[in-house]
Write a protein that holds these residues in place. Structure first.
Motif, short mmCIF file in Angstrom:
data_model
loop_
_atom_site.label_atom_id
_atom_site.label_comp_id
_atom_site.label_asym_id
_atom_site.label_seq_id
_atom_site.Cartn_x
_atom_site.Cartn_y
_atom_site.Cartn_z
N UNK A 81 0.84 -1.20 0.00
CA UNK A 81 0.00 0.00 0.00
C UNK A 81 0.87 1.25 0.00
N UNK A 82 1.94 1.22 0.80
CA UNK A 82 2.88 2.36 0.84
C UNK A 82 3.50 2.59 -0.53
N UNK A 83 3.83 1.49 -1.21
CA UNK A 83 4.38 1.61 -2.57
C UNK A 83 3.40 2.29 -3.51
N UNK A 84 2.12 1.93 -3.40
CA UNK A 84 1.10 2.54 -4.25
C UNK A 84 1.01 4.04 -3.96
N UNK A 85 1.00 4.40 -2.68
CA UNK A 85 0.94 5.81 -2.30
C UNK A 85 2.19 6.56 -2.77
N UNK A 86 3.35 5.91 -2.65
CA UNK A 86 4.61 6.50 -3.11
C UNK A 86 4.56 6.75 -4.63
N UNK A 87 4.00 5.81 -5.35
CA UNK A 87 3.89 5.93 -6.81
C UNK A 87 2.97 7.09 -7.18
N UNK B 167 12.97 0.80 -10.14
CA UNK B 167 14.20 0.20 -10.65
C UNK B 167 14.00 -1.31 -10.78
N UNK B 168 14.03 -1.81 -12.02
CA UNK B 168 13.79 -3.23 -12.24
C UNK B 168 14.90 -4.09 -11.63
N UNK B 169 16.13 -3.58 -11.66
CA UNK B 169 17.24 -4.34 -11.07
C UNK B 169 17.08 -4.43 -9.56
N UNK C 14 14.07 3.76 -4.37
CA UNK C 14 13.22 3.65 -3.17
C UNK C 14 11.95 2.88 -3.48
N UNK C 15 11.33 3.20 -4.61
CA UNK C 15 10.10 2.51 -4.99
C UNK C 15 10.33 1.02 -5.16
N UNK C 16 11.42 0.63 -5.83
CA UNK C 16 11.74 -0.78 -6.01
C UNK C 16 11.97 -1.48 -4.68
N UNK C 17 12.64 -0.78 -3.76
CA UNK C 17 12.93 -1.37 -2.45
C UNK C 17 11.65 -1.57 -1.63
N UNK C 18 10.76 -0.58 -1.66
CA UNK C 18 9.51 -0.68 -0.90
C UNK C 18 8.65 -1.84 -1.41
N UNK C 19 8.49 -1.92 -2.74
CA UNK C 19 7.68 -2.98 -3.32
C UNK C 19 8.29 -4.34 -3.04
N UNK C 20 9.61 -4.45 -3.19
CA UNK C 20 10.29 -5.72 -2.94
C UNK C 20 10.10 -6.17 -1.50
#
Length: 221
Positions: free
Chosen positions: A18-24, A139-141, A196-202
């Motif tokens: 959810x945080x990732x969605x809000x961040x996006x 970040x896909x990596x 940051x977005x990649x890290x949160x989602x992961x």
């Protein structure tokens, strides 16, 4: 106690997603300015521009991290092969280790997230790649290594009996993950918000994976 812990981890994982969605959403709306190549717009432009000016662009590091991105793919193929071998030997999909089946579903979710953001572009890279704009968020990596390496550690911990070997593998894979994420940032091919977005989602997806596999294992006992 273990069941309660798994449930807490599951809720934490969902909260991270959810945080990732809000961040996006925030990146799409806040401080959006055309600071990217070809005047491409970038959210959190002041922050992203400042960090990018500090790191600069280092294509050698980009190339190294790109090639090293094959290592997580090897782990994916390795666990897929393990699942296939179990399927052939046991002659039933339902007799394949539940953790492997959940891992397969986990990989599908990660791939789906990657493909979604290839079509729904939030930010483009701060540099042109071979003369073209490429999607940069998340970040896909970062997403790949931070999803595959921790789950690989969990799988190896459950399959390796030697404690020292477990620790050695865990240390190596965690160190590799840190190197890849930091290297990707230093290379300058991503905005800091992409990392940051990649890290949160992961983190969210891995927490959900852990809790689901733990709860299933508990039911199978």
């Amino acid at each position: 106690m273990k069941k309660e812990k798994s449930q807490k981890v599951l809720l934490s994982g969902i909260a991270m997603v959810v945080l990732f969605i809000l961040w996006t959403v925030a990146i799409s709306l806040i401080d959006v300015q055309p600071i990217g190549p070809q005047n491409s717009s970038v959210g959190f432009a002041t922050l992203n521009g400042f960090i990018h000016s500090l790191t600069g662009v280092h294509m050698a590091i980009y190339t190294v991290t790109d090639w090293l991105g094959l290592i997580p793919l090897c782990f994916i193929l390795g666990f897929a092969l393990l699942g296939l071998i179990q399927l052939i030997k046991r002659k039933s999909l339902f007799k394949v280790d539940s953790s492997i089946l959940v891992l397969g579903a986990f990989y599908i979710v990660v791939m789906a997230a990657y493909l979604f953001f290839e079509f729904y572009v939030v930010n483009y890279r701060p540099v042109l790649i071979n003369g073209f704009l490429e999607a940069s968020y998340p970040s896909s990596t970062t997403l790949l290594v931070m999803c595959v390496m921790p789950t690989a550690v969990m799988q190896l911990n459950s399959r390796i009996r030697n404690t020292k070997m477990k620790r050695a593998f865990a240390f190596a894979l965690i160190a590799f993950t840190a190197f890849m994420v930091i290297g990707r940032l230093i290379s300058g091919v991503h905005w800091i918000t992409d990392i940051i977005g990649g890290a949160i989602l992961s983190a969210g997806l891995v927490m959900i994976y852990y809790s689901v596999t733990t709860l299933i294992a508990r039911q199978e006992r």
